[in-house]
Design a protein around this motif. Sequence first.
Motif, PDB file in Angstrom:
ATOM      1  N   ALA A 200       0.831  -1.204   0.000  1.00  0.00           N
ATOM      2  CA  ALA A 200       0.000   0.000   0.000  1.00  0.00           C
ATOM      3  C   ALA A 200       0.868   1.258   0.000  1.00  0.00           C
ATOM      4  CB  ALA A 200      -0.938   0.009   1.195  1.00  0.00           C
ATOM      5  N   ARG A 201       1.989   1.192   0.682  1.00  0.00           N
ATOM      6  CA  ARG A 201       2.900   2.339   0.699  1.00  0.00           C
ATOM      7  C   ARG A 201       3.384   2.642  -0.722  1.00  0.00           C
ATOM      8  NH1 ARG A 201       5.958   4.676   4.811  1.00  0.00           N
ATOM      9  NH2 ARG A 201       5.235   3.019   6.179  1.00  0.00           N
ATOM     10  N   ALA A 202       3.681   1.606  -1.480  1.00  0.00           N
ATOM     11  CA  ALA A 202       4.124   1.802  -2.868  1.00  0.00           C
ATOM     12  C   ALA A 202       2.978   2.317  -3.741  1.00  0.00           C
ATOM     13  CB  ALA A 202       4.670   0.494  -3.428  1.00  0.00           C
ATOM     14  N   ARG A 203       1.763   1.817  -3.508  1.00  0.00           N
ATOM     15  CA  ARG A 203       0.618   2.255  -4.306  1.00  0.00           C
ATOM     16  C   ARG A 203       0.269   3.718  -4.071  1.00  0.00           C
ATOM     17  NH1 ARG A 203      -3.058  -1.447  -6.728  1.00  0.00           N
ATOM     18  NH2 ARG A 203      -2.380  -3.568  -6.405  1.00  0.00           N
ATOM     19  N   TRP A 204       0.454   4.195  -2.835  1.00  0.00           N
ATOM     20  CA  TRP A 204       0.084   5.558  -2.484  1.00  0.00           C
ATOM     21  C   TRP A 204       1.285   6.501  -2.453  1.00  0.00           C
ATOM     22  CZ3 TRP A 204      -4.886   7.022  -2.386  1.00  0.00           C
ATOM     23  CH2 TRP A 204      -5.842   6.004  -2.350  1.00  0.00           C
ATOM     24  N   ALA A 205       2.430   6.070  -3.005  1.00  0.00           N
ATOM     25  CA  ALA A 205       3.639   6.893  -2.999  1.00  0.00           C
ATOM     26  C   ALA A 205       3.477   8.150  -3.842  1.00  0.00           C
ATOM     27  CB  ALA A 205       4.826   6.073  -3.493  1.00  0.00           C
ATOM     28  N   PHE A 206       2.549   8.162  -4.774  1.00  0.00           N
ATOM     29  CA  PHE A 206       2.354   9.333  -5.626  1.00  0.00           C
ATOM     30  C   PHE A 206       1.993  10.576  -4.813  1.00  0.00           C
ATOM     31  CE2 PHE A 206      -1.944   7.723  -5.258  1.00  0.00           C
ATOM     32  CZ  PHE A 206      -2.723   8.865  -5.224  1.00  0.00           C
ATOM     33  N   VAL A 207       1.455  10.378  -3.618  1.00  0.00           N
ATOM     34  CA  VAL A 207       1.048  11.508  -2.777  1.00  0.00           C
ATOM     35  C   VAL A 207       2.263  12.324  -2.332  1.00  0.00           C
ATOM     36  CG1 VAL A 207      -0.117  12.126  -0.620  1.00  0.00           C
ATOM     37  CG2 VAL A 207      -1.018  10.299  -2.030  1.00  0.00           C
TER      38      VAL A 207
ATOM     39  N   PRO B  13       5.933  15.655  -5.584  1.00  0.00           N
ATOM     40  CA  PRO B  13       5.411  16.993  -5.888  1.00  0.00           C
ATOM     41  C   PRO B  13       5.000  17.169  -7.350  1.00  0.00           C
ATOM     42  CG  PRO B  13       7.531  17.148  -4.753  1.00  0.00           C
ATOM     43  CD  PRO B  13       7.293  15.706  -5.053  1.00  0.00           C
ATOM     44  N   ARG B  14       5.727  16.566  -8.267  1.00  0.00           N
ATOM     45  CA  ARG B  14       5.389  16.685  -9.700  1.00  0.00           C
ATOM     46  C   ARG B  14       4.038  16.042  -9.990  1.00  0.00           C
ATOM     47  NH1 ARG B  14       7.828  13.016 -13.455  1.00  0.00           N
ATOM     48  NH2 ARG B  14       6.815  13.392 -15.428  1.00  0.00           N
ATOM     49  N   ALA B  15       3.824  14.856  -9.422  1.00  0.00           N
ATOM     50  CA  ALA B  15       2.556  14.154  -9.640  1.00  0.00           C
ATOM     51  C   ALA B  15       1.397  14.908  -9.004  1.00  0.00           C
ATOM     52  CB  ALA B  15       2.641  12.741  -9.077  1.00  0.00           C
ATOM     53  N   MET B  16       1.608  15.426  -7.801  1.00  0.00           N
ATOM     54  CA  MET B  16       0.522  16.138  -7.129  1.00  0.00           C
ATOM     55  C   MET B  16       0.194  17.456  -7.841  1.00  0.00           C
ATOM     56  SD  MET B  16      -0.575  14.128  -4.945  1.00  0.00           S
ATOM     57  CE  MET B  16      -1.745  15.190  -4.155  1.00  0.00           C
TER      58      MET B  16
ATOM     59  N   VAL C 162      -1.495   9.562 -10.270  1.00  0.00           N
ATOM     60  CA  VAL C 162      -0.982   8.192 -10.259  1.00  0.00           C
ATOM     61  C   VAL C 162      -0.201   7.903 -11.533  1.00  0.00           C
ATOM     62  CG1 VAL C 162      -1.662   5.763 -10.327  1.00  0.00           C
ATOM     63  CG2 VAL C 162      -2.760   7.299  -8.722  1.00  0.00           C
ATOM     64  N   VAL C 163      -0.728   8.312 -12.673  1.00  0.00           N
ATOM     65  CA  VAL C 163      -0.060   8.047 -13.944  1.00  0.00           C
ATOM     66  C   VAL C 163       1.253   8.826 -14.047  1.00  0.00           C
ATOM     67  CG1 VAL C 163      -0.257   8.368 -16.441  1.00  0.00           C
ATOM     68  CG2 VAL C 163      -2.171   7.424 -15.155  1.00  0.00           C
ATOM     69  N   VAL C 164       1.274  10.072 -13.601  1.00  0.00           N
ATOM     70  CA  VAL C 164       2.493  10.878 -13.673  1.00  0.00           C
ATOM     71  C   VAL C 164       3.577  10.291 -12.768  1.00  0.00           C
ATOM     72  CG1 VAL C 164       3.463  13.144 -13.074  1.00  0.00           C
ATOM     73  CG2 VAL C 164       1.341  12.987 -14.374  1.00  0.00           C
ATOM     74  N   ASP C 165       3.189   9.682 -11.662  1.00  0.00           N
ATOM     75  CA  ASP C 165       4.163   9.114 -10.724  1.00  0.00           C
ATOM     76  C   ASP C 165       4.765   7.803 -11.200  1.00  0.00           C
ATOM     77  OD1 ASP C 165       5.495   9.207  -8.105  1.00  0.00           O
ATOM     78  OD2 ASP C 165       4.306   7.410  -7.699  1.00  0.00           O
ATOM     79  N   ARG C 166       4.155   7.158 -12.170  1.00  0.00           N
ATOM     80  CA  ARG C 166       4.672   5.868 -12.655  1.00  0.00           C
ATOM     81  C   ARG C 166       6.086   6.035 -13.184  1.00  0.00           C
ATOM     82  NH1 ARG C 166       1.114   1.379 -11.985  1.00  0.00           N
ATOM     83  NH2 ARG C 166      -0.892   2.332 -11.718  1.00  0.00           N
ATOM     84  N   HIS C 167       6.911   5.070 -12.870  1.00  0.00           N
ATOM     85  CA  HIS C 167       8.290   5.077 -13.354  1.00  0.00           C
ATOM     86  C   HIS C 167       8.364   4.286 -14.647  1.00  0.00           C
ATOM     87  CE1 HIS C 167       9.419   6.831  -9.572  1.00  0.00           C
ATOM     88  NE2 HIS C 167       8.807   5.860  -8.933  1.00  0.00           N
TER      89      HIS C 167
END
Length: 89
Positions: A32-39, A42-45, A80-85
């Motif tokens: 869950a920590r990995a799934r919610w890492a986008f929070v 700063p770029r993704a948010m 979420v999409v912007v945070d994807r590596h």
Amino acid sequence: MDGTASLLTVAIVAAVLVIRAALAELRDPGSARARWAFVSNPRAMTAGAVTAVVLGLVGRQHAGPGAVAWAVLAGALVAVVVDRHPPAG
């Protein structure tokens, strides 16, 4: 579609996403920590917030207040999409 049905649909979609993360956490503790890492990205948010504001303003003018909830959901999904590596290799 009236505003109440639209808000209920957004609430159901958000609940499904949270339940999906919870079930993944039960299967693999720590996921869950990995799934919610986008929070914490700063770029993704920023991308998500800009998307939510723009869609919220346009949607509210054309479809009413129910569109703001959809805009927030769209902003979260954009974050979420912007945070994807990108895949390595």
